[in-house]
Design a protein around this motif. Sequence first.
Motif, PDB file in Angstrom:
ATOM      1  N   UNK A  28       0.858  -1.180   0.000  1.00 31.00           N
ATOM      2  CA  UNK A  28       0.000   0.000   0.000  1.00 31.00           C
ATOM      3  C   UNK A  28       0.891   1.225   0.000  1.00 31.00           C
ATOM      4  N   UNK A  29       0.584   2.180  -0.872  1.00 28.05           N
ATOM      5  CA  UNK A  29       1.452   3.350  -1.036  1.00 28.05           C
ATOM      6  C   UNK A  29       0.631   4.635  -0.986  1.00 28.05           C
ATOM      7  N   UNK A  30       1.148   5.616  -0.269  1.00 30.98           N
ATOM      8  CA  UNK A  30       0.547   6.954  -0.247  1.00 30.98           C
ATOM      9  C   UNK A  30       1.644   7.956  -0.577  1.00 30.98           C
ATOM     10  N   UNK A  31       1.274   9.029  -1.284  1.00 28.61           N
ATOM     11  CA  UNK A  31       2.301   9.988  -1.684  1.00 28.61           C
ATOM     12  C   UNK A  31       1.700  11.355  -1.973  1.00 28.61           C
ATOM     13  N   UNK A  32       2.567  12.341  -1.983  1.00 31.29           N
ATOM     14  CA  UNK A  32       2.212  13.702  -2.367  1.00 31.29           C
ATOM     15  C   UNK A  32       3.358  14.276  -3.198  1.00 31.29           C
ATOM     16  N   UNK A  33       3.012  15.084  -4.202  1.00 34.81           N
ATOM     17  CA  UNK A  33       4.033  15.735  -5.017  1.00 34.81           C
ATOM     18  C   UNK A  33       4.068  17.214  -4.681  1.00 34.81           C
ATOM     19  N   UNK A  34       5.262  17.742  -4.501  1.00 35.96           N
ATOM     20  CA  UNK A  34       5.434  19.161  -4.237  1.00 35.96           C
ATOM     21  C   UNK A  34       5.756  19.915  -5.513  1.00 35.96           C
ATOM     22  N   UNK A  35       6.769  20.765  -5.460  1.00 39.33           N
ATOM     23  CA  UNK A  35       7.130  21.598  -6.611  1.00 39.33           C
ATOM     24  C   UNK A  35       8.035  20.850  -7.584  1.00 39.33           C
ATOM     25  N   UNK A  36       7.925  21.186  -8.850  1.00 38.03           N
ATOM     26  CA  UNK A  36       8.867  20.731  -9.859  1.00 38.03           C
ATOM     27  C   UNK A  36      10.101  21.628  -9.786  1.00 38.03           C
ATOM     28  N   UNK A  37      11.270  21.006  -9.929  1.00 40.04           N
ATOM     29  CA  UNK A  37      12.536  21.718  -9.722  1.00 40.04           C
ATOM     30  C   UNK A  37      13.340  21.706 -11.022  1.00 40.04           C
ATOM     31  N   UNK A  38      13.309  22.798 -11.781  1.00 38.21           N
ATOM     32  CA  UNK A  38      13.997  22.835 -13.078  1.00 38.21           C
ATOM     33  C   UNK A  38      15.514  22.941 -12.917  1.00 38.21           C
ATOM     34  N   UNK A  39      16.206  22.646 -14.019  1.00 38.37           N
ATOM     35  CA  UNK A  39      17.660  22.765 -14.035  1.00 38.37           C
ATOM     36  C   UNK A  39      18.091  22.908 -15.492  1.00 38.37           C
ATOM     37  N   UNK A  40      19.210  23.552 -15.715  1.00 38.78           N
ATOM     38  CA  UNK A  40      19.706  23.699 -17.081  1.00 38.78           C
ATOM     39  C   UNK A  40      20.095  22.356 -17.692  1.00 38.78           C
ATOM     40  N   UNK A  41      20.464  21.404 -16.874  1.00 38.05           N
ATOM     41  CA  UNK A  41      20.812  20.066 -17.332  1.00 38.05           C
ATOM     42  C   UNK A  41      19.602  19.141 -17.199  1.00 38.05           C
ATOM     43  N   UNK A  42      19.229  18.489 -18.302  1.00 39.49           N
ATOM     44  CA  UNK A  42      18.027  17.642 -18.294  1.00 39.49           C
ATOM     45  C   UNK A  42      18.097  16.553 -17.228  1.00 39.49           C
ATOM     46  N   UNK A  43      19.273  15.987 -17.013  1.00 50.08           N
ATOM     47  CA  UNK A  43      19.414  14.910 -16.041  1.00 50.08           C
ATOM     48  C   UNK A  43      19.335  15.386 -14.601  1.00 50.08           C
TER      49      UNK A  43
END
Length: 201
Positions: A99-114
Motif C-alpha cells: 500500500x502506497x501513499x504519496x504527495x508531489x510538491x514543486x517541480x525543480x527545473x535545471x539547465x541540465x536535463x538529467x
Amino acid sequence: MVTSYHKSTPANGGFQLPTKTSSSSYTKIRVQKRAKDDDWIRDFLGQTAFGIMATVRDGQPFLVTRNFAYDQSAHAIYMHGAKKGRTYENIQVNDNISFSVSEMGRLLPNEQAMEVSVEYAGVVVFGRVSLVEELEEARHGLQLLLDKYFPGMHPSDDSISDDDVKATAVFRIDIESWSGKEHKAEDDFPGAFFYDELVES
C-alpha cells in the motif's frame, strides 16, 4: 476510547516483516538523508487523502486507488469495498499486500536535463490484508473512515447499523513493515513551480 484489535507493536518502535532472506530490501531506502522515522510515517498516513493498494493474482499485480483510515493504536489500515470483484477475490487466494501513499510538491527545473527533479513525500507499507469478519471491528473500521472523510456526519458511536456493516466489505491491512521518505528543496529554489500552475497556464 479507542479499541485496539491487534497485538501491540514492538517496544523498539520498528515494524519489520518476519525473517526472510530478502525482507530488508522491501523497505531499504537508498538515499538515507530522505528517509523518515516512524513518527513522521504515522502522521503522514493519518493525513493523506488516498492510497494505492497492490494485490496479486496468479503472478499478475493489480493496482487500485482506495480511501483509507490508519488506526495507530492497532497499527492497521482499514478500507471498505464490495463483497465481490477483483480486490475481494484476490485476497481470498493471496493475502500479501503493498500500500502506497504519496504527495508531489514543486517541480525543480535545471539547465541540465538529467538534473531536473521534483519534491515529494511518500510511504510504502507491506503486510497482510484480510476481510474483517467480526461485526464490532467492522463497525470500528467504518467509523474511522467516516471520521476521516465526513467528520460530523455521524457523531454518535452507534450510528452505523448492523445492516450497514453487513452490506459492505471492510478490509484490514496488518502492517508488517513500512518506509517513508521526503525530498524538499529550499524555499527559494530558482524557478520552482507546482504542476497545477503548468496545467492552468
